[in-house]
Design a protein around this motif. Sequence first.
Motif, PDB file in Angstrom:
ATOM      1  N   ALA A  86       0.835  -1.203   0.000  1.00  0.00           N
ATOM      2  CA  ALA A  86       0.000   0.000   0.000  1.00  0.00           C
ATOM      3  C   ALA A  86       0.870   1.253   0.000  1.00  0.00           C
ATOM      4  O   ALA A  86       1.890   1.309   0.697  1.00  0.00           O
ATOM      5  N   PRO A  87       0.484   2.270  -0.761  1.00  0.00           N
ATOM      6  CA  PRO A  87       1.271   3.509  -0.775  1.00  0.00           C
ATOM      7  C   PRO A  87       1.202   4.220   0.569  1.00  0.00           C
ATOM      8  O   PRO A  87       0.175   4.174   1.260  1.00  0.00           O
ATOM      9  N   ASP A 102      -2.100   4.243   3.108  1.00  0.00           N
ATOM     10  CA  ASP A 102      -3.414   4.676   2.638  1.00  0.00           C
ATOM     11  C   ASP A 102      -4.317   3.455   2.496  1.00  0.00           C
ATOM     12  O   ASP A 102      -3.878   2.380   2.071  1.00  0.00           O
ATOM     13  N   ALA A 103      -5.603   3.609   2.834  1.00  0.00           N
ATOM     14  CA  ALA A 103      -6.532   2.472   2.860  1.00  0.00           C
ATOM     15  C   ALA A 103      -7.270   2.252   1.543  1.00  0.00           C
ATOM     16  O   ALA A 103      -8.150   1.393   1.476  1.00  0.00           O
ATOM     17  N   GLY A 104      -6.967   3.029   0.509  1.00  0.00           N
ATOM     18  CA  GLY A 104      -7.505   2.724  -0.803  1.00  0.00           C
ATOM     19  C   GLY A 104      -8.653   3.605  -1.259  1.00  0.00           C
ATOM     20  O   GLY A 104      -9.164   4.449  -0.525  1.00  0.00           O
ATOM     21  N   GLU A 105      -9.046   3.372  -2.513  1.00  0.00           N
ATOM     22  CA  GLU A 105     -10.002   4.250  -3.180  1.00  0.00           C
ATOM     23  C   GLU A 105     -11.427   4.092  -2.665  1.00  0.00           C
ATOM     24  O   GLU A 105     -12.173   5.072  -2.592  1.00  0.00           O
ATOM     25  N   ALA A 106     -11.846   2.877  -2.320  1.00  0.00           N
ATOM     26  CA  ALA A 106     -13.230   2.680  -1.888  1.00  0.00           C
ATOM     27  C   ALA A 106     -13.507   3.440  -0.592  1.00  0.00           C
ATOM     28  O   ALA A 106     -14.542   4.113  -0.460  1.00  0.00           O
ATOM     29  N   ALA A 107     -12.585   3.349   0.361  1.00  0.00           N
ATOM     30  CA  ALA A 107     -12.765   4.065   1.624  1.00  0.00           C
ATOM     31  C   ALA A 107     -12.725   5.571   1.401  1.00  0.00           C
ATOM     32  O   ALA A 107     -13.504   6.330   2.004  1.00  0.00           O
ATOM     33  N   ARG A 120      -9.144  10.990   2.555  1.00  0.00           N
ATOM     34  CA  ARG A 120      -8.522   9.666   2.516  1.00  0.00           C
ATOM     35  C   ARG A 120      -8.629   9.037   3.898  1.00  0.00           C
ATOM     36  O   ARG A 120      -8.748   9.739   4.910  1.00  0.00           O
ATOM     37  N   LEU A 121      -8.572   7.716   3.925  1.00  0.00           N
ATOM     38  CA  LEU A 121      -8.511   6.966   5.176  1.00  0.00           C
ATOM     39  C   LEU A 121      -7.120   6.353   5.278  1.00  0.00           C
ATOM     40  O   LEU A 121      -6.623   5.764   4.312  1.00  0.00           O
TER      41      LEU A 121
END
Length: 267
Positions: A86-87, A102-107, A120-121
């Motif tokens: 994960a970035p 970073d927890a990703g696009e959906a979050a 962002r989460l």
Amino acid sequence: MFLSAIYRYPLKSGQAETLEASSVGALGLTGDRRWMVVREDNGQFLTQRAWPQMTQIGALHQHDGSLILQAPGMGALHVAVPGDEAPLRGVTLWRDLLQVPDAGEAAAAWLSALLGKALRLVHCPAQRARFLPSGYGSVDDRAAFPDGFPLLLIGQASLDELNRRIGRPMAMLRFRPNLVVEGAEAFAEDTWTRIRIGDTTLRVLKPSVRCILVTLDPASGARSPDKEPLTTLKTFRSHDGNVLFGQNLAADGEGVVARGMSVEVLG
């Protein structure tokens, strides 16, 4: 004295989970404030102080460390713990500058739609936890995403006395404690330096400084028009310009705490 309530906040400034028991370690309760919402443009963290609608975000910690997000009018979203690939995102939490996954696009899309801003989460793995504020705790003490310290304890009698002075009840969750102790005198926790709950020894590090956040009703997100309980706290709990209520703690080693366990003052 005994432990009468345990609260966990998986998402910083999200809703509390009420627990019957929890493991405790260097970062406080397992799963406590390991997730945080930040602005996409500058990484600045979000809090109920400026975003009272965050009181409506339910965040449920899962056994594998993942998170379920819930809010009125929104479908529930399961968020996995970011993997090693994960970035990392640069974020700011008070004076701390952190690089966390970073927890990703959906979050990000879910939170942005809920709060109306590009967000962002992020997640705090144990190896990226922060040092405690200078001068408090030991070199081994760490914290994930609380304001400063791993654990917060409040005596039930302290809230009872505050409510007596205000003249109406204020919910304990306004103050977002992890541990609530019954059977002590009001503000007895101010005098403690070390306590034991079950097999867990805890060090009392410093009083908790309170702010405008406590004027929010945790159920509705509405702010008290008379700025209670902060108004009354200022009349008898001010010291050097700060309003104090509750005590910040850190655990020695690992253990388990459960509701009903006895609380022993060691120093």
